[in-house]
Design a protein around this motif. Sequence first.
Motif, PDB file in Angstrom:
ATOM      1  N   HIS A  77       0.784  -1.297   0.142  1.00  0.00           N
ATOM      2  CA  HIS A  77      -0.032  -0.106   0.055  1.00  0.00           C
ATOM      3  C   HIS A  77       0.719   1.291   0.065  1.00  0.00           C
ATOM      4  CE1 HIS A  77      -3.882  -2.074  -0.101  1.00  0.00           C
ATOM      5  NE2 HIS A  77      -3.673  -2.551   1.193  1.00  0.00           N
ATOM      6  N   THR A  78       2.164   1.226  -0.552  1.00  0.00           N
ATOM      7  CA  THR A  78       2.812   2.365  -0.978  1.00  0.00           C
ATOM      8  C   THR A  78       2.700   2.961  -2.395  1.00  0.00           C
ATOM      9  OG1 THR A  78       4.616   0.955  -1.310  1.00  0.00           O
ATOM     10  CG2 THR A  78       4.419   1.918   1.082  1.00  0.00           C
ATOM     11  N   VAL A  79       3.239   3.980  -2.559  1.00  0.00           N
ATOM     12  CA  VAL A  79       3.302   4.525  -3.960  1.00  0.00           C
ATOM     13  C   VAL A  79       4.265   3.532  -4.691  1.00  0.00           C
ATOM     14  CG1 VAL A  79       3.926   6.448  -5.364  1.00  0.00           C
ATOM     15  CG2 VAL A  79       2.998   6.931  -3.292  1.00  0.00           C
ATOM     16  N   GLN A  80       5.338   3.116  -4.137  1.00  0.00           N
ATOM     17  CA  GLN A  80       6.289   2.449  -4.979  1.00  0.00           C
ATOM     18  C   GLN A  80       5.685   1.038  -5.026  1.00  0.00           C
ATOM     19  OE1 GLN A  80       6.702   4.403  -2.256  1.00  0.00           O
ATOM     20  NE2 GLN A  80       8.392   5.684  -3.012  1.00  0.00           N
ATOM     21  N   SER A  81       4.937   0.425  -4.286  1.00  0.00           N
ATOM     22  CA  SER A  81       4.350  -1.031  -4.498  1.00  0.00           C
ATOM     23  C   SER A  81       3.550  -0.906  -5.695  1.00  0.00           C
ATOM     24  CB  SER A  81       3.622  -1.321  -3.055  1.00  0.00           C
ATOM     25  OG  SER A  81       3.438  -2.712  -3.322  1.00  0.00           O
ATOM     26  N   ASN A  82       2.717  -0.089  -5.635  1.00  0.00           N
ATOM     27  CA  ASN A  82       1.607   0.090  -6.781  1.00  0.00           C
ATOM     28  C   ASN A  82       2.088   0.433  -8.157  1.00  0.00           C
ATOM     29  OD1 ASN A  82      -1.256  -0.403  -5.827  1.00  0.00           O
ATOM     30  ND2 ASN A  82      -0.274   0.781  -4.158  1.00  0.00           N
ATOM     31  N   VAL A  83       3.170   1.569  -8.288  1.00  0.00           N
ATOM     32  CA  VAL A  83       3.995   1.602  -9.561  1.00  0.00           C
ATOM     33  C   VAL A  83       4.620   0.369  -9.759  1.00  0.00           C
ATOM     34  CG1 VAL A  83       6.016   2.937 -10.555  1.00  0.00           C
ATOM     35  CG2 VAL A  83       4.327   4.132  -8.886  1.00  0.00           C
ATOM     36  N   ALA A  84       5.156  -0.381  -8.955  1.00  0.00           N
ATOM     37  CA  ALA A  84       5.814  -1.527  -9.561  1.00  0.00           C
ATOM     38  C   ALA A  84       4.717  -2.737 -10.017  1.00  0.00           C
ATOM     39  CB  ALA A  84       6.428  -2.345  -8.249  1.00  0.00           C
ATOM     40  N   ALA A  85       3.641  -2.496  -9.273  1.00  0.00           N
ATOM     41  CA  ALA A  85       2.451  -3.685  -9.765  1.00  0.00           C
ATOM     42  C   ALA A  85       2.127  -3.250 -11.392  1.00  0.00           C
ATOM     43  CB  ALA A  85       1.380  -3.535  -8.942  1.00  0.00           C
ATOM     44  N   ALA A  86       1.952  -1.791 -11.587  1.00  0.00           N
ATOM     45  CA  ALA A  86       1.604  -1.454 -12.670  1.00  0.00           C
ATOM     46  C   ALA A  86       2.649  -1.752 -13.771  1.00  0.00           C
ATOM     47  CB  ALA A  86       1.157   0.293 -12.745  1.00  0.00           C
ATOM     48  N   ARG A  87       3.593  -1.607 -13.495  1.00  0.00           N
ATOM     49  CA  ARG A  87       4.990  -1.971 -14.417  1.00  0.00           C
ATOM     50  C   ARG A  87       4.997  -3.377 -14.717  1.00  0.00           C
ATOM     51  NH1 ARG A  87       9.328   2.154 -12.027  1.00  0.00           N
ATOM     52  NH2 ARG A  87       8.637   4.131 -13.122  1.00  0.00           N
ATOM     53  N   MET A  88       4.128  -4.205 -13.900  1.00  0.00           N
ATOM     54  CA  MET A  88       4.116  -5.684 -14.285  1.00  0.00           C
ATOM     55  C   MET A  88       2.855  -5.848 -14.742  1.00  0.00           C
ATOM     56  SD  MET A  88       5.334  -7.350 -10.779  1.00  0.00           S
ATOM     57  CE  MET A  88       6.457  -6.607  -9.659  1.00  0.00           C
ATOM     58  N   GLY A  89       2.010  -5.127 -15.142  1.00  0.00           N
ATOM     59  CA  GLY A  89       0.710  -5.022 -16.182  1.00  0.00           C
ATOM     60  C   GLY A  89      -0.409  -5.181 -15.341  1.00  0.00           C
ATOM     61  N   ALA A  90      -0.361  -5.056 -13.936  1.00  0.00           N
ATOM     62  CA  ALA A  90      -1.659  -5.111 -13.301  1.00  0.00           C
ATOM     63  C   ALA A  90      -2.584  -4.064 -13.783  1.00  0.00           C
ATOM     64  CB  ALA A  90      -1.487  -4.817 -11.720  1.00  0.00           C
ATOM     65  N   GLY A  91      -3.754  -4.484 -14.551  1.00  0.00           N
ATOM     66  CA  GLY A  91      -4.590  -3.410 -14.821  1.00  0.00           C
ATOM     67  C   GLY A  91      -5.643  -2.961 -13.936  1.00  0.00           C
ATOM     68  N   ILE A  92      -5.710  -3.536 -12.676  1.00  0.00           N
ATOM     69  CA  ILE A  92      -6.317  -3.228 -11.352  1.00  0.00           C
ATOM     70  C   ILE A  92      -5.666  -3.294 -10.274  1.00  0.00           C
ATOM     71  CG2 ILE A  92      -8.543  -3.626 -10.319  1.00  0.00           C
ATOM     72  CD1 ILE A  92      -9.570  -5.318 -12.461  1.00  0.00           C
ATOM     73  N   LEU A  93      -5.689  -1.931  -9.689  1.00  0.00           N
ATOM     74  CA  LEU A  93      -4.813  -2.044  -8.348  1.00  0.00           C
ATOM     75  C   LEU A  93      -5.628  -1.805  -7.032  1.00  0.00           C
ATOM     76  CD1 LEU A  93      -2.161   0.473  -9.794  1.00  0.00           C
ATOM     77  CD2 LEU A  93      -1.992  -2.050  -9.303  1.00  0.00           C
ATOM     78  N   GLU A  94      -5.281  -2.218  -6.112  1.00  0.00           N
ATOM     79  CA  GLU A  94      -6.185  -2.193  -4.634  1.00  0.00           C
ATOM     80  C   GLU A  94      -5.671  -1.133  -3.625  1.00  0.00           C
ATOM     81  OE1 GLU A  94      -7.590  -5.728  -1.694  1.00  0.00           O
ATOM     82  OE2 GLU A  94      -5.521  -5.623  -2.197  1.00  0.00           O
ATOM     83  N   CYS A  95      -6.369  -0.459  -3.114  1.00  0.00           N
ATOM     84  CA  CYS A  95      -6.200   0.169  -1.951  1.00  0.00           C
ATOM     85  C   CYS A  95      -7.155  -0.437  -0.860  1.00  0.00           C
ATOM     86  CB  CYS A  95      -6.574   1.799  -1.988  1.00  0.00           C
ATOM     87  SG  CYS A  95      -6.646   2.784  -0.303  1.00  0.00           S
ATOM     88  N   ALA A 209      -4.458   2.453 -14.403  1.00  0.00           N
ATOM     89  CA  ALA A 209      -5.232   1.337 -13.842  1.00  0.00           C
ATOM     90  C   ALA A 209      -6.473   1.567 -13.635  1.00  0.00           C
ATOM     91  CB  ALA A 209      -4.346   0.969 -12.824  1.00  0.00           C
ATOM     92  N   LYS A 210      -7.195   0.573 -13.437  1.00  0.00           N
ATOM     93  CA  LYS A 210      -8.628   0.725 -12.530  1.00  0.00           C
ATOM     94  C   LYS A 210      -8.352   0.359 -11.199  1.00  0.00           C
ATOM     95  CE  LYS A 210     -10.605  -0.473 -17.142  1.00  0.00           C
ATOM     96  NZ  LYS A 210     -11.415  -1.671 -17.975  1.00  0.00           N
ATOM     97  N   PHE A 211      -9.537   0.423 -10.417  1.00  0.00           N
ATOM     98  CA  PHE A 211      -9.489   0.492  -9.204  1.00  0.00           C
ATOM     99  C   PHE A 211     -10.395  -0.580  -8.357  1.00  0.00           C
ATOM    100  CE2 PHE A 211      -9.925   4.358 -11.570  1.00  0.00           C
ATOM    101  CZ  PHE A 211      -8.816   5.094 -10.776  1.00  0.00           C
ATOM    102  N   THR A 212      -9.895  -1.298  -7.350  1.00  0.00           N
ATOM    103  CA  THR A 212     -10.733  -2.191  -6.500  1.00  0.00           C
ATOM    104  C   THR A 212     -10.488  -1.991  -4.922  1.00  0.00           C
ATOM    105  OG1 THR A 212     -11.198  -4.657  -6.085  1.00  0.00           O
ATOM    106  CG2 THR A 212      -8.997  -4.066  -6.810  1.00  0.00           C
ATOM    107  N   PRO A 213     -11.091  -0.971  -4.348  1.00  0.00           N
ATOM    108  CA  PRO A 213     -10.777  -0.515  -3.152  1.00  0.00           C
ATOM    109  C   PRO A 213     -11.691  -1.627  -2.085  1.00  0.00           C
ATOM    110  CG  PRO A 213     -12.622   0.924  -4.054  1.00  0.00           C
ATOM    111  CD  PRO A 213     -11.862   0.000  -5.071  1.00  0.00           C
ATOM    112  N   GLU A 214     -10.909  -2.012  -0.970  1.00  0.00           N
ATOM    113  CA  GLU A 214     -11.597  -2.736   0.002  1.00  0.00           C
ATOM    114  C   GLU A 214     -12.035  -1.887   1.144  1.00  0.00           C
ATOM    115  OE1 GLU A 214     -11.018  -6.848   2.768  1.00  0.00           O
ATOM    116  OE2 GLU A 214      -9.589  -6.360   1.060  1.00  0.00           O
ATOM    117  N   LEU A 215     -13.214  -2.019   1.540  1.00  0.00           N
ATOM    118  CA  LEU A 215     -13.694  -1.280   2.684  1.00  0.00           C
ATOM    119  C   LEU A 215     -13.322  -2.338   3.888  1.00  0.00           C
ATOM    120  CD1 LEU A 215     -15.137   1.351   3.546  1.00  0.00           C
ATOM    121  CD2 LEU A 215     -17.055   0.096   3.883  1.00  0.00           C
TER     122      LEU A 215
END
Length: 403
Positions: A77-95, A209-215
């Motif tokens: 859940h850091t900026v860097q972790s999500n930038v890395a995931a996007a660079r690996m092609g994750a089309g959807i990211l989670e907060c 990327a698109k979004f999948t937030p978990e409450l």
Amino acid sequence: MRTLVSLAALALAPGMALAEAHATATPVEYGPRPAYLIDKLPDGDLKDKLASCMGQDASKSDFSIGHRGAPLMFPEHTVQSNVAAARMGAGILECDVTFTADHELVCRHAQNDLHTTTNILVSDLAEKCTTGFTAASGNTPANAECRTSDITLAEFRTLTPKMDSADKTATTAEDYQGGVANWRTELYSDKADLMTHAESIELFKSLGAKFTPELKSPSVEMPHDGFSQEDYAQKLVDEYVAAGIPASDVWPQSFNLDDVLYWVENTPEFGKQAVYLVEWSDGFDEQNPETWKEDFADLKAKGVNYLAPSLNMLMTNKDGAIAGSDYAMAAKEAGLTLIAWTLERSGPLASGGGWYFQSISDVVKDDSDYLVALDVLAQDVGVVGVFSDWPATVTYYANCMGL
């Protein structure tokens, strides 16, 4: 490849600066891991098919979902972790969304995980923790509990994130910061940046990327200082509306069915893609309907379209091979769209794969079974997306199979 641009500043200043930093298309690279796993596969059709794609162009896929970003190697859940995931092609990211003392939404896997995911215990905010650090003594492990609800957003911003870990043998708060699993790393923890939920929206948008937030379930009693569970669920949606994000790009999640039904009934455009999360519990048998807590027909009747069970619920041992479970097939037959979580969170699979693979532990032999399981989930179970702690593996598979 575009380099990270003053991420520390970006994490605290979303909007134009963040969007401009990632304005061009995020390049996708697989890195060595998918090929490493393919090499370990036994000879056969799956290995031949995946090996045939070694030269393919890497591209983003919505089938690939970054679980807390890419926390196999980056602080979650850091900026860097999500930038890395996007660079690996994750089309959807989670907060994973929780709230602070002043009811601001931030990205943390749990409201009460600050003692294992940040430096709070060795900061000036340690005295605000729900339970301060207690040293290990005899057979009693070291302990602490620090919640986002213990501090304000301004105070949250002063924390330094780290890999999720705790040394339960520690006698000092400093030593408690250790305990990172030996199959993870701290190489990418330096100067990582926390995010609010609103900042995650701006970042993910800028990454394409698109979004999948978990409450996340609150650790505090609700309502909390007048902030109700309904307020909490509504505020999550409101931050997408404020950012101009179309509901079709958002898959809000919750383990609490009441949250999902709130979105279905009160924010119907977002409710169409609301995801009901479920997980293995004691007594569950993936082949025995009498042990299933979910009434699939009732969920559909109430407007729930997406179900996201843990991996162990979706797979079973059938004649010595990994196969889709009766539970998975029944859910699909009822018209529910399935999402799986979480691949590559168990570390090396040589010992059976732990919690996530417990339904198939007797047939799991090594890390190549990550790909076997992924193939079963995609082809037999028919999931539409897979969360992973290292999204490159899922992206490679999705691209190769044309998903």
